[in-house]
Write an enzyme that holds these catalytic residues in place. Structure first.
Site, short mmCIF file in Angstrom:
data_model
loop_
_atom_site.label_atom_id
_atom_site.label_comp_id
_atom_site.label_asym_id
_atom_site.label_seq_id
_atom_site.Cartn_x
_atom_site.Cartn_y
_atom_site.Cartn_z
N SER A 29 -7.16 3.92 -1.29
CA SER A 29 -6.79 2.43 -1.57
C SER A 29 -8.17 2.06 -1.71
O SER A 29 -8.52 0.26 -1.36
CB SER A 29 -6.47 1.96 -0.41
OG SER A 29 -4.97 2.82 -0.16
N ASP A 34 0.91 -1.47 0.07
CA ASP A 34 0.61 0.01 -0.16
C ASP A 34 1.13 1.00 0.03
O ASP A 34 2.16 1.43 1.10
CB ASP A 34 -0.62 0.19 1.15
CG ASP A 34 -1.81 0.85 1.40
OD1 ASP A 34 -1.95 2.27 0.62
OD2 ASP A 34 -3.47 0.30 1.04
N HIS A 59 -0.98 3.06 -5.25
CA HIS A 59 -0.86 3.89 -5.65
C HIS A 59 0.36 5.10 -5.08
O HIS A 59 0.94 3.98 -3.90
CB HIS A 59 -2.11 4.82 -4.87
CG HIS A 59 -2.28 4.75 -3.59
ND1 HIS A 59 -1.26 5.13 -2.78
CD2 HIS A 59 -3.18 4.34 -2.71
CE1 HIS A 59 -1.63 5.81 -1.61
NE2 HIS A 59 -2.58 4.17 -1.11
ZN LIG Z 1 -3.05 6.29 1.94
#
Ligand SMILES: [Zn+2]
Ligand SMILES: *[C@@H]1O[C@H](CO)[C@@H](O)[C@H](O)[C@H]1NC(C)=O
Length: 527
Positions: free
Chosen positions: A140, A90, A406
Site C-alpha cells: 500500500s 484498500d 492492489h
Molecule cells: Zn494489505
C-alpha cells in the site's frame, strides 16, 4: 513474407475456431462433473433461475437500459473540476467488488448477482496496473505514491522516488528524490484538503498524501529508533503530518492511530498509553498552531462539530486501527459515511474547491485475515460513503474517482448456482473426495482446512459466520496481496479520462488535469 503472414493468420483462425468448439462443449466446460453430475442435475430444474430471466426480452430490455445510460452522455463532461474526492478501497480486488455486490443484493433478499455497488453505476471505468518499481505484487506504500504523487517507487516507500533504497533515510532527504502529492498541488491552487481513513492517519495509504519516507513503518519516533535509525535525523511520519507541508495545512484529518501522536508517558483519549519516546505531544503542538482547530475522538464529538465555525478538525477515533464496522461500537466509532459527510461539509466551504482523500482501509485487513465476510462488509460501508458523497456534491463541478491500490487473492469459483449465499458453501461441486467447498477461497492465508492426511475437511459446521476464515491453498500467517489490475470508477467533470488500461501513477495526473492544478497539462490550458 506476405505468404508467411497469411499462413500464420490461417493458423491463428484455426486455433481460435478450435477454442470456441471447446468452450461450447459442455463436457469440456464442466469436466469430470458430468460423471457425478450434481451441478447439472440440480440446475437442470431451473430452480435457481429467476423466472423473468427465462424471457430473452428481459436481457434485451436490460441492454437497452444500459445503452440508453451511455447515450445520455453524448458529450463527455468537459468542464473543470472544482472539487476532487478520491476514494481508495484498500485491497479491493475486482473479485472483492463482485462478491461485495452479491452480498449487497443478498442482504436485500435478492439472489445478489444482479445487484450493483454505488460506484459501479458511475459513467466511466477503467483498469489500473498496480506493480511497483521493484515489485510485481505491490504494497500500500508504493501504490499510494503512485496514485497520489504520480510516480511509481519501491515497495514499502512513500513519497520518494525509486532512487531511494529501503531504509535509506539519507537518500529520502535528498530534494531530488522527494515527490509532491496531489494534496500539495491542490493547496498551491488555494484549495482545501483533507484525509480520511479507517486505518491510522500514519498508515501507508493516507500517508501518500503527505509523507516522504524510506520505510512506511516509521510512523512515530519509537518506530524509527527500532530500526537503529536516529529519529532526530529522520523525521517520523506523524511529525511530518503535523509540522510539514502539506500535512500541516490539512483542514480535515480523520482516522485511528492516536498513539503515534502522543508520548508514552500519557494516556490517549481512549485510555491507552501513547507510543512516542521523544516526549512530544504532537496534538498539543497542532492545537497551538491551529487556534481555530478542534480535536475529536469519538462519534458524538464528531457529529457535534459546527463545521462552519472551526478552521480545521483532527479526529483520532481509536488508539490504533479503527475497528471493523461489524465489531465497532457504533455509538463510539463513526462510520465511514459519517466521516465523509463531515469532511465534505467542512471542505466545501472553500470557494476555490477542495481535494479529499477518503479510504476504506479495512477491506484489506478483512482480506488479509481471509475473513471475506469482514472484507465485503467493509466494501459495502465504502460504497455507502461514495453514494453519500455523490448525493452531497454537484456532478457538474465535483469529480469523484474510486479505485483500489492492489488486489487480493480472493476467488469466486466452482459453478455455484444463482443466488448461492456468497459467504457459504458451493452446493454444486466437490473436490475429488466428494467434499463440498466454499464459494470464496484465497490462494494464500492462515487456514487450509486439511486433515492430517492432507484431505479437505467438510466445512458445513464452521462456515456461515461473518468472521469465518475462508480456506487458502498456501498456508501463511496472513493472506497476501495479488498482482492483478484493479478497477477505476469515475463520475463528474473529465470522468471520461478514467477509461482504458492505465498505469496507477497516471491517476493523479488525470485528476490534476481535470482540476487545473499541479505542473502538468490542464484542461484550463486548452483553447
Ligand atoms: Zn494489505
Ligand atoms: C544511501 O543513499 C546514498 C545516496 O543518496 C548513498 O550514498 C548511501 O551509500 C546509501 N546508504 C546505504 C547504507 O546504502
Amino acid at each position: 513474407m506476405y505468404k508467411n503472414r497469411l499462413i500464420l493468420l490461417i493458423l491463428m483462425v484455426g486455433v481460435t475456431w478450435a477454442r470456441v468448439e471447446e468452450i461450447h462443449d459442455p463436457e469440456q466446460l464442466t469436466g469430470h462433473k458430468l460423471v457425478n453430475n450434481r451441478l447439472l442435475e440440480d440446475m437442470a430444474t431451473n430452480k435457481y433461475t429467476p423466472p423473468e430471466e427465462k424471457d430473452p426480452q428481459f436481457w434485451y430490455n436490460l441492454a437497452y437500459e444500459e445503452l440508453a445510460k451511455r447515450l445520455e452522455l453524448p458529450q463527455p463532461n468537459a468542464k473543470k473540476a472544482k472539487n476532487i474526492i478520491f476514494f481508495l478501497g484498500d485491497g479491493m480486488s475486482l473479485s472483492t467488488v463482485a462478491a461485495a455486490r452479491i452480498l449487497k443484493g443478498q442482504r436485500q433478499g435478492n439472489t445478489g448477482e444482479e445487484s450493483s455497488l454505488s460506484f459501479e453505476r458511475f459513467s466511466h471505468s477503467g483498469l489500473s496496473r498496480t506493480y511497483c518499481s521493484n515489485a510485481q505484487v505491490p504494497d500500500s506504500a508504493c501504490t499510494a505514491t503512485a496514485y497520489l504523487c504520480g510516480v511509481k517507487t519501491n515497495i514499502v516507500e512513500i513519497g520518494v522516488s525509486a532512487a531511494v533504497d529501503y531504509n535509506n533515510c539519507t537518500a529520502s532527504q535528498d530534494p531530488v528524490n522527494r515527490l509532491t502529492s496531489i494534496a500539495e498541488w491542490a493547496q498551491n491552487a488555494g484549495k482545501s484538503t483533507g484525509i480520511v481513513t479507517t486505518t491510522t492517519l500514519t498508515h501507508a495509504s493516507p500517508s501518500g498524501a503527505y509523507a516522504k519516507t524510506a520505510n512506511r513503518l516509521w510512523e512515530c519516533d519509537t518506530d524509527v529508533a527500532s530500526y537503529g535509525v536516529d529519529p532526530t535525523q529522520c523525521i517520523d511520519m506523524a511529525t511530518q503530518l503535523v509540522t510539514q507541508v502539506p500535512g500541516k495545512n490539512f483542514e480535515v484529518m480523520f482516522g485511528g492511530g492516536f498513539g503515534k501522536f502522543v508520548p508514552s508517558t500519557i494516556q490517549d483519549l481512549h485510555g491507552n498509553p501513547g507510543e512516542r519516546s521523544d516526549g512530544v505531544n504532537l496534538l498539543s503542538k497542532w492545537q497551538a498552531q491551529h487556534p481555530g482547530g478542534v480535536l475529536v475522538s469519538n462519534r458524538k464529538q464528531l457529529l457535534s462539530v459546527d463545521t462552519t465555525s472551526v478552521s480545521s478538525i483532527i479526529g483520532l477515533f481509536q488508539s490504533q486501527l479503527m475497528k471493523f464496522h461489524l465489531e465497532a461500537d457504533e455509538t463510539y466509532q463513526p462510520t465511514l459515511s459519517e466521516l465523509t459527510e463531515v469532511t465534505i461539509k467542512k471542505l466545501s466551504q472553500n470557494k476555490n474547491g477542495y481535494f479529499a482523500f477518503i479510504e476504506g482501509g479495512l477491506i484489506d485487513y478483512g482480506n488479509h485475515y481471509n475473513k471475506a465476510g469482514y472484507a465485503l462488509d467493509e466494501a459495502l460501508e465504502f460504497e455507502k460513503a461514495i453514494q453519500l458523497a455523490r448525493e452531497m456534491t454537484d456532478i457538474e463541478d465535483t469529480l469523484i474517482v474510486v479505485t483500489s491500490d492492489h488486489g487480493h487473492t480472493l476467488t469466486i469459483a466452482g459453478y455455484p448456482g444463482r443466488g448461492t449465499p456468497i459467504l457459504g458453501l458451493n452446493h454444486h461441486d466437490t473436490d475429488v473426495n466428494g467434499v463440498k467447498y466454499s464459494v470464496l477461497n484465497y490462494a494464500v492465508g492462515p487456514n487450509n482446512y486439511l486433515d492430517s492426511e492432507g484431505n479437505r475437511i467438510d466445512l458445513s459446521d464452521q462456515i456461515g459466520g461473518n468472521d469465518f476464515v475462508f480456506p487458502s491453498y498456501i498456508t501463511q500467517a496472513q493472506g497476501t496481496h495479488s498482482g492483478d489490475d484493479v478497477g477505476i470508477f469515475a463520475s463528474g467533470p473529465q470522468s471520461h479520462l478514467f477509461t482504458g488500461v492505465m498505469q496507477q501513477s497516471t491517476i493523479p495526473h488525470l485528476m490534476a488535469y481535470a482540476a487545473c492544478i499541479g505542473s502538468g497539462p490542464k484542461v484550463c490550458d486548452e483553447v
